[in-house]
Write a protein that holds these residues in place. Structure first.
Motif, mmCIF file in Angstrom:
data_model
loop_
_atom_site.group_PDB
_atom_site.id
_atom_site.type_symbol
_atom_site.label_atom_id
_atom_site.label_comp_id
_atom_site.label_asym_id
_atom_site.label_seq_id
_atom_site.Cartn_x
_atom_site.Cartn_y
_atom_site.Cartn_z
ATOM 1 N N ASP A 97 0.872 -1.298 0.290
ATOM 2 C CA ASP A 97 0.410 -0.333 0.083
ATOM 3 C C ASP A 97 0.943 1.538 0.103
ATOM 4 N N VAL A 98 2.207 0.963 0.555
ATOM 5 C CA VAL A 98 3.102 2.267 0.524
ATOM 6 C C VAL A 98 3.825 2.416 -0.633
ATOM 7 N N PRO A 99 4.191 3.355 -1.670
ATOM 8 C CA PRO A 99 4.812 3.215 -2.556
ATOM 9 C C PRO A 99 6.470 2.771 -1.740
ATOM 10 N N GLU A 100 7.099 2.513 -3.131
ATOM 11 C CA GLU A 100 8.889 2.206 -2.967
ATOM 12 C C GLU A 100 9.682 3.676 -2.332
ATOM 13 N N SER A 101 9.255 4.586 -2.744
ATOM 14 C CA SER A 101 10.246 5.513 -2.544
ATOM 15 C C SER A 101 9.694 6.010 -1.246
ATOM 16 N N VAL A 102 8.499 5.830 -0.606
ATOM 17 C CA VAL A 102 8.436 6.144 0.616
ATOM 18 C C VAL A 102 8.602 4.971 1.862
ATOM 19 N N LEU A 103 8.543 4.035 1.557
ATOM 20 C CA LEU A 103 8.549 2.379 2.283
ATOM 21 C C LEU A 103 10.154 2.380 2.515
ATOM 22 N N ALA A 104 10.816 3.231 1.584
ATOM 23 C CA ALA A 104 12.835 3.112 1.743
ATOM 24 C C ALA A 104 12.822 3.853 2.976
ATOM 25 N N GLN A 105 12.031 4.995 3.529
ATOM 26 C CA GLN A 105 12.741 5.740 4.497
ATOM 27 C C GLN A 105 11.399 5.118 5.904
ATOM 28 N N LEU A 106 11.332 4.162 5.878
ATOM 29 C CA LEU A 106 10.857 3.909 7.354
ATOM 30 C C LEU A 106 11.387 2.628 7.744
ATOM 31 N N GLY A 107 12.521 3.618 8.739
ATOM 32 C CA GLY A 107 13.370 2.160 9.722
ATOM 33 C C GLY A 107 13.506 1.402 10.489
ATOM 34 N N ASN A 108 11.859 1.583 11.402
ATOM 35 C CA ASN A 108 11.332 0.956 12.178
ATOM 36 C C ASN A 108 10.148 -0.019 11.715
ATOM 37 N N ARG A 109 9.896 -1.334 11.205
ATOM 38 C CA ARG A 109 9.495 -1.569 11.126
ATOM 39 C C ARG A 109 8.458 -3.069 12.232
ATOM 40 N N ILE A 110 7.417 -3.640 12.457
ATOM 41 C CA ILE A 110 6.531 -4.189 12.654
ATOM 42 C C ILE A 110 5.265 -5.051 11.954
ATOM 43 N N GLN A 111 5.884 -6.312 11.972
ATOM 44 C CA GLN A 111 5.073 -6.350 10.765
ATOM 45 C C GLN A 111 4.434 -8.091 11.514
ATOM 46 N N HIS A 112 2.868 -7.781 11.608
ATOM 47 C CA HIS A 112 2.347 -8.518 11.510
ATOM 48 C C HIS A 112 1.364 -9.993 10.691
#
Length: 524
Positions: A314-329
């Motif tokens: 749902d999040v474009p790669e250009s934005v996703l690449a800037q997200l350093g903290n990830r929690i994946q259910h």
């Protein structure tokens, strides 16, 4: 389990289900943004609540939207339910205890929280065009409208201000087009219809004054806790475009108003963007570029942005690449798109040789997630399979009575509940229109009086007995000798008139005889 300068997220476990170590989010890197993803029912909302509580305890203000009403319970004292105590015991979280947190409720419609408003001018033409689903040509007209408002001193505060300005542009399209560029009446008409749709969807309640002050989202309590601003969004979600545009506007306002702070020890504000896919669905390129710019640069303002959504795609790669903290259910992988989402999510983590990340995503239990945060020097930590800590406040919605009590004790009580309607474009243009109408009426009356005078003068010249010499009458009128000529005509007697008539007859007969004589000589 609690560590100064860090937020406890949960405890990881080994592939044999034995406990491994505590997983933390370093406050120093909390403004490097993050993402919380997972299928419906996997525990995203509870994780979000736990994060908001932890940030509040650390003295960091939080803004989050409450899509289903579940997050409102964060304002009420928690109850030690069995699953909560069991999870706390399982992960060794001995410091866990029920609690409540300082909350300010907000609502665009003013029903379940303090009213949130902004002005048309603060929204700007780009976001307004997105909100109205305007075409490129219509967006161009919107930009011209804002330019005209700036040059003409016309404050654009609410929908009626913009409607009045568009009416003015349509009425003066030709004159304005020569200066600002083509203003198509069809584009103006489409924008006017778009405003009508917004009004029917309730956007009229959103635009106006007093506008929301960003400082009211960044409050802390006397004991040092960060205030959690909860936006009631259950009704707002019925208009997804308005919801997404409002949150993007809020991010933009934070970006424009807050000063540069570099990398503080902890964020000035953490912003949770729930149902983030609504921001990116069918968004034009220029809007995506704006989002990417804000996310990239707002970190230096001390703001951490956390997107909450079901699917990382749902999040474009250009934005996703800037997200350093990830929690994946957990994610499901029944369709090709879901399988692609699982692979994408797995590929965004720093691999852990202890387990297969892609396989683990599909087998995670409720309240379990893959976690990777930024460590020393901003390097992503190796992904861990983590049991998420339970929240301390009430899980689930609070009663209407409890909500009213919280609102009654709110530090912003009375600041936003009453609308202010000061002079703006609507009143200014209406006054100008009335003045122009009055001037036109006065000019028309003057013209009517002049016309009456001319008609009166014409009726005097056409009185019987004035003869047939119109040119002579007009000449006498111009030279001012009309009275003397009129008096001379009045002294003419019946005998004089008969003699003149006889003379004209004689002259006519003589003339005819001469002509016949000349023609006769020519024939011979």
């Amino acid at each position: 389990m609690l560590v100064d300068g860090k937020i406890y997220l949960g405890t990881s476990r080994n592939p044999d289900d034995s406990l491994n170590k505590g997983e933390y989010l370093d406050l120093k890197y909390a403004n490097r943004h993050g993402i919380v993803t997972g299928a419906t029912g996997t525990g995203k909302t509870v994780t979000l609540q736990g994060l908001a509580e932890s940030f509040s305890k650390a003295g960091v203000p939080v803004f989050c939207s409450d899509i289903k009403g579940d997050l409102s319970g964060i304002a009420a004292q928690g109850v030690a339910k069995d699953w909560m105590t069991a999870r706390a015991a399982e992960i060794g979280f001995t410091e866990w205890a029920v609690d409540r947190f300082p909350v300010i409720f907000w609502d665009l419609y003013g029903e379940n929280g303090h009213r949130v408003r902004t002005t048309i001018a603060e929204m700007g033409p780009l976001l307004l065009a997105r909100l109205m689903d305007a075409s490129e040509a219509q967006e161009g007209v919107l930009n011209i409208a804002f330019k005209i408002a700036d040059e003409g001193g016309l404050a654009l505060l609410d929908l009626k201000d913009l409607q009045s300005l568009l009416n003015y542009m349509a009425e003066n399209a030709k004159a304005l087009s020569s200066r600002f560029g083509l203003i198509s009446k069809s584009s103006v008409g489409s924008l006017q219809r778009g405003l009508l749709v917004l009004e029917q969807q309730g956007a009229e309640d959103f635009f106006g004054e007093p506008a929301l002050a960003i400082s009211d989202l960044m409050r802390t309590t006397i004991d040092g806790r960060g205030v959690i601003s909860v936006l009631s969004a259950d009704k707002l979600m019925m208009n997804p475009r308005l919801y997404a545009t409002f949150l993007l506007w809020l991010l933009s306002e934070l970006f424009e108003e807050l000063p540069e702070v570099g990398d503080p020890d902890k964020p000035k504000l953490v912003f949770f963007f729930d149902e983030a896919h609504l921001l990116f669905d069918d968004a034009p390129k220029v809007l995506l570029e704006r989002v990417e710019q804000v996310v990239r640069l707002i970190r230096s303002k001390g703001v951490g942005v956390y997107f909450v959504t079901q699917n990382p795609l749902d999040v474009p790669e250009s934005v996703l690449a800037q997200l350093g903290n990830r929690i994946q259910h957990a994610l499901r992988a029944y369709t090709p798109r879901e399988q692609k989402a699982v692979k994408t999510a797995a590929d965004t983590f720093r691999p852990n040789p202890a387990f297969d990340c892609e396989q683990a995503i599909t087998t995670l239990g409720i309240g379990e997630a893959l976690v990777s945060t930024l460590e020393s020097k901003g390097v992503p930590a190796m992904v861990e399979r983590t049991l998420i800590r339970p929240p301390a406040a009430q899980v689930g919605p609070i009663s209407d009575e409890a909500r009213r009590q919280v609102m009654g004790a709110s530090p912003v009580g009375g600041l936003y509940d009453k609308e202010v309607d000061r002079e703006s474009a609507f009143e200014i243009l209406a006054a100008r229109a009335e003045k122009a109408k009055a001037d036109e009426a006065a000019a028309r009356q003057a013209e009517d009086r002049a016309s009456e005078r001319q008609e009166s003068a014409g009726s005097r010249w056409s009185l019987p007995g004035f003869g047939d010499d119109d040119d002579d009458r007009q000449s006498s009128s111009r030279t001012g000798r009309s009275s003397s000529r009129r008096s001379g005509y009045q002294r003419e007697t019946v005998i004089e008139a008969a003699m003149k008539s006889a003379a004209r007859s004689v002259a006519t007969s003589v003339g005819r005889a001469i002509v016949r004589g000349i023609l006769g000589s020519l024939k011979r």
